[in-house]
Motif scaffolding. Structure first.
Motif, PDB file in Angstrom:
ATOM      1  N   PHE A  61     -34.194  25.856 -20.855  1.00  0.00           N
ATOM      2  CA  PHE A  61     -34.889  24.569 -19.969  1.00  0.00           C
ATOM      3  C   PHE A  61     -35.867  23.990 -20.851  1.00  0.00           C
ATOM      4  N   ALA A  62     -35.733  22.461 -20.511  1.00  0.00           N
ATOM      5  CA  ALA A  62     -36.808  21.678 -21.368  1.00  0.00           C
ATOM      6  C   ALA A  62     -37.140  20.613 -20.323  1.00  0.00           C
ATOM      7  N   ASN A  63     -38.305  20.243 -20.731  1.00  0.00           N
ATOM      8  CA  ASN A  63     -38.647  18.825 -20.006  1.00  0.00           C
ATOM      9  C   ASN A  63     -38.718  17.656 -20.965  1.00  0.00           C
ATOM     10  N   SER A  64     -38.980  16.607 -20.569  1.00  0.00           N
ATOM     11  CA  SER A  64     -38.783  15.374 -21.395  1.00  0.00           C
ATOM     12  C   SER A  64     -39.698  14.149 -20.806  1.00  0.00           C
ATOM     13  N   PRO A  65     -39.893  13.149 -21.414  1.00  0.00           N
ATOM     14  CA  PRO A  65     -40.819  12.061 -20.998  1.00  0.00           C
ATOM     15  C   PRO A  65     -40.301  11.587 -19.527  1.00  0.00           C
ATOM     16  N   ALA A  66     -41.259  11.401 -18.756  1.00  0.00           N
ATOM     17  CA  ALA A  66     -40.937  11.026 -17.241  1.00  0.00           C
ATOM     18  C   ALA A  66     -39.685  10.164 -17.030  1.00  0.00           C
ATOM     19  N   ALA A  67     -38.935  10.113 -16.346  1.00  0.00           N
ATOM     20  CA  ALA A  67     -37.423   9.498 -16.075  1.00  0.00           C
ATOM     21  C   ALA A  67     -36.866   9.408 -14.859  1.00  0.00           C
ATOM     22  N   MET A  68     -37.508  10.412 -13.863  1.00  0.00           N
ATOM     23  CA  MET A  68     -37.042  10.578 -12.433  1.00  0.00           C
ATOM     24  C   MET A  68     -38.275  10.721 -11.558  1.00  0.00           C
ATOM     25  N   ALA A 113     -29.059   5.068 -12.277  1.00  0.00           N
ATOM     26  CA  ALA A 113     -30.548   4.358 -12.608  1.00  0.00           C
ATOM     27  C   ALA A 113     -30.927   3.406 -11.674  1.00  0.00           C
ATOM     28  N   LEU A 114     -32.440   3.399 -11.625  1.00  0.00           N
ATOM     29  CA  LEU A 114     -33.142   2.502 -10.903  1.00  0.00           C
ATOM     30  C   LEU A 114     -33.846   1.491 -11.737  1.00  0.00           C
ATOM     31  N   ASP A 115     -34.207   0.183 -11.353  1.00  0.00           N
ATOM     32  CA  ASP A 115     -35.131  -0.534 -12.234  1.00  0.00           C
ATOM     33  C   ASP A 115     -36.560  -0.123 -11.785  1.00  0.00           C
ATOM     34  N   ARG A 116     -37.494  -0.877 -12.653  1.00  0.00           N
ATOM     35  CA  ARG A 116     -38.867  -0.186 -12.572  1.00  0.00           C
ATOM     36  C   ARG A 116     -39.161  -0.661 -11.069  1.00  0.00           C
ATOM     37  N   ASP A 117     -38.566  -1.379 -10.118  1.00  0.00           N
ATOM     38  CA  ASP A 117     -38.942  -1.731  -8.910  1.00  0.00           C
ATOM     39  C   ASP A 117     -38.305  -0.624  -8.034  1.00  0.00           C
ATOM     40  N   GLY A 118     -37.518   0.188  -8.521  1.00  0.00           N
ATOM     41  CA  GLY A 118     -36.946   1.106  -7.532  1.00  0.00           C
ATOM     42  C   GLY A 118     -35.484   0.705  -7.021  1.00  0.00           C
ATOM     43  N   GLN A 119     -35.048  -0.391  -7.689  1.00  0.00           N
ATOM     44  CA  GLN A 119     -33.899  -1.007  -7.095  1.00  0.00           C
ATOM     45  C   GLN A 119     -32.808  -0.455  -8.025  1.00  0.00           C
ATOM     46  N   PRO A 120     -31.386  -0.130  -7.322  1.00  0.00           N
ATOM     47  CA  PRO A 120     -30.281   0.358  -8.253  1.00  0.00           C
ATOM     48  C   PRO A 120     -30.011  -0.786  -9.116  1.00  0.00           C
ATOM     49  N   ARG A 159     -40.829   6.798  -5.972  1.00  0.00           N
ATOM     50  CA  ARG A 159     -40.400   5.663  -6.533  1.00  0.00           C
ATOM     51  C   ARG A 159     -40.589   5.700  -8.204  1.00  0.00           C
ATOM     52  N   HIS A 160     -41.764   6.111  -8.450  1.00  0.00           N
ATOM     53  CA  HIS A 160     -42.190   6.097  -9.721  1.00  0.00           C
ATOM     54  C   HIS A 160     -41.927   7.328 -10.542  1.00  0.00           C
ATOM     55  N   LEU A 181     -33.366   1.575 -18.961  1.00  0.00           N
ATOM     56  CA  LEU A 181     -34.358   2.380 -19.526  1.00  0.00           C
ATOM     57  C   LEU A 181     -35.888   2.332 -19.219  1.00  0.00           C
ATOM     58  N   GLU A 182     -36.189   1.034 -18.866  1.00  0.00           N
ATOM     59  CA  GLU A 182     -37.427   0.460 -18.170  1.00  0.00           C
ATOM     60  C   GLU A 182     -37.872   1.129 -17.020  1.00  0.00           C
ATOM     61  N   GLY A 183     -36.816   1.696 -16.295  1.00  0.00           N
ATOM     62  CA  GLY A 183     -37.017   2.147 -15.068  1.00  0.00           C
ATOM     63  C   GLY A 183     -37.003   3.539 -14.678  1.00  0.00           C
ATOM     64  N   SER A 184     -36.019   4.143 -14.006  1.00  0.00           N
ATOM     65  CA  SER A 184     -35.815   5.612 -13.852  1.00  0.00           C
ATOM     66  C   SER A 184     -34.646   5.983 -13.429  1.00  0.00           C
ATOM     67  N   MET A 185     -34.353   7.313 -13.961  1.00  0.00           N
ATOM     68  CA  MET A 185     -33.050   7.806 -13.710  1.00  0.00           C
ATOM     69  C   MET A 185     -32.817   8.418 -12.305  1.00  0.00           C
ATOM     70  N   LEU A 186     -31.749   8.590 -11.630  1.00  0.00           N
ATOM     71  CA  LEU A 186     -31.614   9.095 -10.518  1.00  0.00           C
ATOM     72  C   LEU A 186     -31.185  10.589 -10.507  1.00  0.00           C
ATOM     73  N   PRO A 187     -31.807  11.396  -9.969  1.00  0.00           N
ATOM     74  CA  PRO A 187     -31.575  13.163  -9.956  1.00  0.00           C
ATOM     75  C   PRO A 187     -29.921  13.221  -9.529  1.00  0.00           C
ATOM     76  N   ILE A 188     -29.706  14.342 -10.082  1.00  0.00           N
ATOM     77  CA  ILE A 188     -28.276  14.958  -9.995  1.00  0.00           C
ATOM     78  C   ILE A 188     -28.038  14.847  -8.409  1.00  0.00           C
ATOM     79  N   GLY A 189     -26.938  14.560  -8.034  1.00  0.00           N
ATOM     80  CA  GLY A 189     -26.224  14.513  -6.539  1.00  0.00           C
ATOM     81  C   GLY A 189     -27.077  13.357  -5.737  1.00  0.00           C
ATOM     82  N   ALA A 190     -27.042  12.085  -6.518  1.00  0.00           N
ATOM     83  CA  ALA A 190     -27.772  10.961  -6.295  1.00  0.00           C
ATOM     84  C   ALA A 190     -27.669  10.470  -4.724  1.00  0.00           C
TER      85      ALA A 190
END
Length: 337
Positions: free
Chosen positions: A138-145, A201-208, A151-152, A216-225
């Motif tokens: 198991f591993a964690n990584s810098p926040a992305a989801m 993924a989503l942009d920094r405003d939480g939009q697809p 939303r953040h 890369l500036e926003g966030s990734m969607l969790p598995i089973g999006a």
């Protein structure tokens, strides 16, 4: 494009990392891991990471002089301090420690703290499989989801891996991130100027978004999006296993791997090593595993996990791998700088 042997690639990557400030042991283990990933067709965790790691070494985000050491330990549990260096020497030490403790206690849990990006997690577990042990990573990584309903970005893509050795034939090797795709794939798309599919993924405003650089500036969607709560909950489980339990930083406390400047991430990895002989028994485990494998393969089209990557690895060991001219030029320049 050029065809290059794995030996030559390891030498180039090793030299590039040493010139960037990594000590010889750190450079060698990291080079071996990155080239192994490339050989398995996992370019997002292969040669594309060399420039990133080298920049982090030069900018002080990685301590190139770090030597992993054993920290707190009790029975089957232990913590390895990576010393804010690249993760690979510490992860190798952790799995070796886990195998030794599992032989004595039946099961071991070994964490790695003050660490960095750990590459393909299941590759660290190859040593456990060779010792006849079942391994989980198991591993964690810098926040992305985001957390479920949020939303953040809070959690990393937090990969999970497992290896199950067989009596004969390749071990079952399972490795997946808990985002819809590994963030490294978005990194590669951004470098190549290519779009990404909706649902990644989503942009920094939480939009697809389909823009890899924006992602890369926003966030990734969790598995089973489509219904991402389950993926977010699994990410939470991994986050706690490799942070609160062993003493590593949360993903939101670590600067992104995809920026040159920032803090030393101090994230964590954890490995669980199990001796089948301590439970149902080694022979029973091996027999039952083959019963399941035969049942899986009864359907045409089923491919055992790890089969493709092992086939690619063997071919690469015999024939080398194809490397883009620009990448090869960059590696040679970094190795000779």
């Amino acid at each position: 494009m050029a065809n290059i042997s794995l030996v030559e690639l390891r030498s180039l990557v090793d030299a590039a990392l040493q010139r960037a400030g990594a000590n010889p042991a750190m450079a060698a283990s990291t080079a071996a891991a990155l080239v192994l990933a490339e050989a398995q067709g996992i370019g997002s965790h292969g040669l594309s990471r060399v420039a990133q790691y080298a920049t982090h070494l030069r900018n002080g985000r990685v301590n190139g002089e770090a030597q992993p050491r054993l920290g707190h330990a009790k029975g089957g549990a232990a913590v390895i301090d990576a010393g804010e260096g690249l993760a690979f020497p510490a992860c190798a030490m952790a799995v070796a420690e886990g195998v030794a403790r599992a032989r004595e206690h039946g099961v071991a849990f070994v964490g790695v703290v003050r660490s960095h990006h750990a590459g393909v997690i299941v590759d660290h577990l190859r040593v456990a499989a060779q010792a006849g042990m079942v391994g989980l990573g198991f591993a964690n990584s810098p926040a992305a989801m985001p957390a479920a309903g949020g939303r953040h970005a809070v959690f990393g893509t937090n990969p999970v891996a497992a290896v199950f050795p067989r009596r004969s034939g390749d071990a079952l090797m399972i490795d997946l991130s808990l985002s819809e795709v590994a963030r490294g794939k978005v990194m590669v798309a951004a470098k190549e100027g290519k779009p990404i599919p909706l649902g990644w993924a989503l942009d920094r405003d939480g939009q697809p978004t389909t823009d890899a650089k924006v992602a890369l500036e926003g966030s990734m969607l969790p598995i089973g999006a489509v219904s991402s709560t389950k993926g977010a909950m699994l990410a939470l489980v991994v986050e706690l296993l490799v942070t609160a339990l062993i003493g590593a930083n949360f993903g939101f406390e670590a600067s992104s791997f995809f920026v040159d400047e920032g803090n030393r991430p101090g994230i964590g990895q954890a490995f669980v090593i199990v001796d089948p002989g301590a439970l149902a028994g080694r022979e029973h485990y091996l027999d039952r595993l083959e019963v399941l494998v035969r049942e899986m393969l009864a359907d045409e089209g089923v491919r055992l996990p790890g089969a493709r990557r092992e086939a690619l690895r063997r071919r690469a060991e015999a024939e080398g791998v194809t490397v883009a001219d620009a990448m090869l030029a960059s590696l040679r320049a970094a190795a000779e700088a």
